[in-house]
Motif scaffolding. Structure first.
Motif, PDB file in Angstrom:
ATOM      1  N   LEU A   1       0.616  -3.740  -7.048  1.00  0.00           N
ATOM      2  CA  LEU A   1      -0.573  -3.137  -6.442  1.00  0.00           C
ATOM      3  C   LEU A   1      -1.809  -3.578  -7.205  1.00  0.00           C
ATOM      4  CD1 LEU A   1      -2.279  -1.141  -4.784  1.00  0.00           C
ATOM      5  CD2 LEU A   1      -1.457   0.688  -6.296  1.00  0.00           C
ATOM      6  N   ASP A   2      -2.637  -4.396  -6.551  1.00  0.00           N
ATOM      7  CA  ASP A   2      -3.917  -4.829  -7.128  1.00  0.00           C
ATOM      8  C   ASP A   2      -4.852  -5.181  -5.979  1.00  0.00           C
ATOM      9  OD1 ASP A   2      -6.028  -6.536  -8.473  1.00  0.00           O
ATOM     10  OD2 ASP A   2      -4.749  -6.085 -10.208  1.00  0.00           O
TER      11      ASP A   2
ATOM     12  N   SER B   1      -3.964  -1.502  -1.798  1.00  0.00           N
ATOM     13  CA  SER B   1      -4.563  -0.170  -1.753  1.00  0.00           C
ATOM     14  C   SER B   1      -3.514   0.893  -2.055  1.00  0.00           C
ATOM     15  CB  SER B   1      -5.175   0.102  -0.369  1.00  0.00           C
ATOM     16  OG  SER B   1      -4.157   0.233   0.608  1.00  0.00           O
ATOM     17  N   ILE B   2      -3.994   2.075  -2.436  1.00  0.00           N
ATOM     18  CA  ILE B   2      -3.104   3.209  -2.672  1.00  0.00           C
ATOM     19  C   ILE B   2      -2.317   3.529  -1.403  1.00  0.00           C
ATOM     20  CG2 ILE B   2      -3.038   5.681  -3.163  1.00  0.00           C
ATOM     21  CD1 ILE B   2      -3.691   4.230  -5.655  1.00  0.00           C
ATOM     22  N   ALA B   3      -2.989   3.503  -0.261  1.00  0.00           N
ATOM     23  CA  ALA B   3      -2.333   3.847   0.999  1.00  0.00           C
ATOM     24  C   ALA B   3      -1.185   2.888   1.290  1.00  0.00           C
ATOM     25  CB  ALA B   3      -3.345   3.838   2.144  1.00  0.00           C
ATOM     26  N   GLU B   4      -1.427   1.587   1.116  1.00  0.00           N
ATOM     27  CA  GLU B   4      -0.366   0.602   1.345  1.00  0.00           C
ATOM     28  C   GLU B   4       0.777   0.798   0.361  1.00  0.00           C
ATOM     29  OE1 GLU B   4      -2.244  -3.459   3.016  1.00  0.00           O
ATOM     30  OE2 GLU B   4      -2.888  -2.919   0.996  1.00  0.00           O
ATOM     31  N   ALA B   5       0.436   1.101  -0.884  1.00  0.00           N
ATOM     32  CA  ALA B   5       1.472   1.308  -1.896  1.00  0.00           C
ATOM     33  C   ALA B   5       2.341   2.511  -1.552  1.00  0.00           C
ATOM     34  CB  ALA B   5       0.834   1.490  -3.270  1.00  0.00           C
TER      35      ALA B   5
ATOM     36  N   PHE C   1      -7.877   1.339 -11.352  1.00  0.00           N
ATOM     37  CA  PHE C   1      -9.024   1.641 -10.510  1.00  0.00           C
ATOM     38  C   PHE C   1      -8.929   0.869  -9.203  1.00  0.00           C
ATOM     39  CE2 PHE C   1     -10.529   2.062 -14.955  1.00  0.00           C
ATOM     40  CZ  PHE C   1     -10.647   3.445 -14.959  1.00  0.00           C
ATOM     41  N   LEU C   2      -8.764   1.578  -8.104  1.00  0.00           N
ATOM     42  CA  LEU C   2      -8.576   0.971  -6.793  1.00  0.00           C
ATOM     43  C   LEU C   2      -9.577   1.546  -5.809  1.00  0.00           C
ATOM     44  CD1 LEU C   2      -4.820   1.239  -7.265  1.00  0.00           C
ATOM     45  CD2 LEU C   2      -5.883  -0.936  -6.673  1.00  0.00           C
TER      46      LEU C   2
ATOM     47  N   GLY D   1      -8.518   5.070  -4.471  1.00  0.00           N
ATOM     48  CA  GLY D   1      -7.895   6.100  -5.298  1.00  0.00           C
ATOM     49  C   GLY D   1      -7.591   5.636  -6.708  1.00  0.00           C
ATOM     50  N   ASP D   2      -6.794   6.451  -7.379  1.00  0.00           N
ATOM     51  CA  ASP D   2      -6.503   6.303  -8.799  1.00  0.00           C
ATOM     52  C   ASP D   2      -5.048   5.874  -8.981  1.00  0.00           C
ATOM     53  OD1 ASP D   2      -6.407   6.583 -11.576  1.00  0.00           O
ATOM     54  OD2 ASP D   2      -6.096   8.739 -11.493  1.00  0.00           O
ATOM     55  N   GLY D   3      -4.844   4.700  -9.600  1.00  0.00           N
ATOM     56  CA  GLY D   3      -3.495   4.212  -9.811  1.00  0.00           C
ATOM     57  C   GLY D   3      -2.655   5.109 -10.697  1.00  0.00           C
ATOM     58  N   ILE D   4      -3.277   5.751 -11.663  1.00  0.00           N
ATOM     59  CA  ILE D   4      -2.526   6.637 -12.556  1.00  0.00           C
ATOM     60  C   ILE D   4      -1.990   7.841 -11.781  1.00  0.00           C
ATOM     61  CG2 ILE D   4      -2.701   8.164 -14.563  1.00  0.00           C
ATOM     62  CD1 ILE D   4      -4.679   6.194 -15.771  1.00  0.00           C
TER      63      ILE D   4
END
Length: 217
Positions: A10-11, A38-42, A59-60, A63-66
């Motif tokens: 995810l990047d 994206s967070i949604a795709e992930a 940082f995406l 949203g927040d990767g963490i």
């Protein structure tokens, strides 16, 4: 042969995602899934495909990767340009199994994947684990004092140590070191090509002879 570990990347930067994909695909124990941006795709990929490992930026755009790692319920390595202590502490609290600061050398990610694959090999299946198994798995996962950029030569030293003064098959070496049989075979073949180890054949009652390896004296 052990199935490769499926890794989701995810990047939001397409070029970075493809770069990481190349590193993952070059690792003998891993296979990269199609990267997402994206967070949604992930979340969709995690829900539908259940990867073994997630490599996520912090940082995406959406949203927040963490936070994603904290909620995803799968193992993850966070990769970010953020090098401030609060972000790193927050990442480790999310149960990430590793944190890489961008930019990093290729071998740094390869080393983390090495350790993760060995860790997964040690805790695979449904068997009961002894305390020493748990301790060894955690030591491998967290490096046990080794730098994250574990080199090929360092892995070969572990293989040689596993052989000791006796002889062993690739499967036996892999079990002792905590790597797959295929990875052990690759390192043993490289050592044999350099005449560091010798190959012996053990003939059984049926089937092909078993290859046994020993340190050349």
């Amino acid at each position: 042969m052990t199935e490769p570990l499926r890794v989701l990347i995810l990047d939001d930067d397409f070029r970075v995602g493809q770069l990481h994909r190349g590193i993952v695909d070059d690792h003998p124990a891993c296979a990269a899934m199609d990267p997402v941006r994206s967070i949604a795709e992930a979340r969709d990929s995690i829900r539908n495909a259940r990867p073994d490992l997630l490599l996520a930026d912090v940082f995406l755009p959406d949203g927040d990767g963490i936070a994603l790692v904290r909620d995803a319920g799968i193992d993850a390595i966070l990769i970010s340009a953020a090098d401030d202590a609060p972000t790193v502490r927050r990442a480790l609290r999310s149960r990430a199994v590793g944190y890489l600061v961008k930019p990093f050398e290729r071998r740094a990610l390869t080393g983390l994947l090495d350790r993760y694959a060995r860790y997964r090999n040690l805790v695979a299946g449904d068997r009961a684990l002894r305390q020493e198994d748990v301790d060894r798995a955690l030591a491998i996962l967290h490096g046990a004092g080794e730098p994250v950029s574990l080199s090929r030569s360092a892995t070969e030293q572990l293989v040689l140590a596993a052989l000791g003064d006796g002889e062993a098959s690739a499967a036996e070496v892999g079990e002792r070191v905590g790597i797959s049989r295929a990875t052990a075979q690759r390192h043993l073949a490289a050592l044999a090509a350099r005449t560091v180890v010798e190959v012996r054949l053990r003939y059984g009652a049926t089937g092909r002879p078993e290859h046994r390896y020993a340190v050349r004296t």
